[in-house]
Design a protein around this motif. Sequence first.
Motif, PDB file in Angstrom:
ATOM      1  N   UNK A 185      45.723  35.568  47.936  1.00  0.00           N
ATOM      2  CA  UNK A 185      45.050  35.965  46.710  1.00  0.00           C
ATOM      3  C   UNK A 185      43.551  35.753  46.824  1.00  0.00           C
ATOM      4  N   UNK A 186      42.832  36.757  46.342  1.00  0.00           N
ATOM      5  CA  UNK A 186      41.389  36.701  46.221  1.00  0.00           C
ATOM      6  C   UNK A 186      41.084  37.091  44.781  1.00  0.00           C
ATOM      7  N   UNK A 187      40.558  36.146  44.026  1.00  0.00           N
ATOM      8  CA  UNK A 187      40.312  36.364  42.604  1.00  0.00           C
ATOM      9  C   UNK A 187      38.820  36.308  42.295  1.00  0.00           C
ATOM     10  N   UNK A 188      38.459  36.957  41.214  1.00  0.00           N
ATOM     11  CA  UNK A 188      37.113  36.855  40.674  1.00  0.00           C
ATOM     12  C   UNK A 188      37.180  37.186  39.198  1.00  0.00           C
ATOM     13  N   UNK A 189      36.160  36.792  38.480  1.00  0.00           N
ATOM     14  CA  UNK A 189      36.019  37.133  37.068  1.00  0.00           C
ATOM     15  C   UNK A 189      34.803  38.041  36.944  1.00  0.00           C
ATOM     16  N   UNK A 190      34.893  39.011  36.031  1.00  0.00           N
ATOM     17  CA  UNK A 190      33.761  39.914  35.834  1.00  0.00           C
ATOM     18  C   UNK A 190      33.718  40.391  34.396  1.00  0.00           C
ATOM     19  N   UNK A 191      32.584  40.924  34.024  1.00  0.00           N
ATOM     20  CA  UNK A 191      32.446  41.537  32.717  1.00  0.00           C
ATOM     21  C   UNK A 191      33.250  42.834  32.681  1.00  0.00           C
ATOM     22  N   UNK A 192      33.650  43.222  31.485  1.00  0.00           N
ATOM     23  CA  UNK A 192      34.456  44.436  31.297  1.00  0.00           C
ATOM     24  C   UNK A 192      33.828  45.660  31.960  1.00  0.00           C
ATOM     25  N   UNK A 193      32.530  45.785  31.867  1.00  0.00           N
ATOM     26  CA  UNK A 193      31.846  46.955  32.430  1.00  0.00           C
ATOM     27  C   UNK A 193      32.004  47.060  33.944  1.00  0.00           C
ATOM     28  N   UNK A 194      32.303  45.950  34.608  1.00  0.00           N
ATOM     29  CA  UNK A 194      32.420  45.952  36.074  1.00  0.00           C
ATOM     30  C   UNK A 194      33.845  46.150  36.574  1.00  0.00           C
TER      31      UNK A 194
END
Length: 134
Positions: free
Chosen positions: A100-109
Motif C-alpha cells: 500500500x502507498x497512501x496519501x491525502x489530498x484536497x478534493x481538487x487533486x
Amino acid sequence: MIEYATTVDGFEERDFEGFFVGWARRPSVSVHLDVLRGSAHVVVARDGANGRVVGFVNALSDGALSAFIPLVEVLPEYQGRGIGTELVRRMLALLGGHYMVDLCCDEALVPFYERFGMSRLVGMGHREPSSIPG
C-alpha cells in the motif's frame, strides 16, 4: 530541462526556499530540509538551466509493506509543465513492491492522483499549524 535527484545530498537550505505556498504557517527551510533528509525516499526536481529546486516529493515507509506520501509540491511558476506528474511517477517507481502507498489530498487533486491508479480512501487527520517549527 528539469533534472531529478533521489537524494538531498549536496543541496543546501537556500535551495528549498519558496515552498509551502498557501500554508497558514510555513515550516522554515531548515525544517523542510530535515523533513526530506528524514524521509525513506525523496525525489527532487531541479531546473537544469538555473539550478533552482522547483519541486519535490517525499515518502515515509516501513520498508516492507506500506508507505505514505505526505508532501508533493511544485513551485507555482513551474506548475502545469508535468513536473508533479514526473515526481509522483518516479516516487511510485521507488515504492514499487509495497502493498500500500497512501496519501491525502484536497478534493481538487483527486483526478490527478487517479491517473496513477490511486483510489479514494476514507481517512482522518489532525493539523496543528502552531506546532510547525519556524
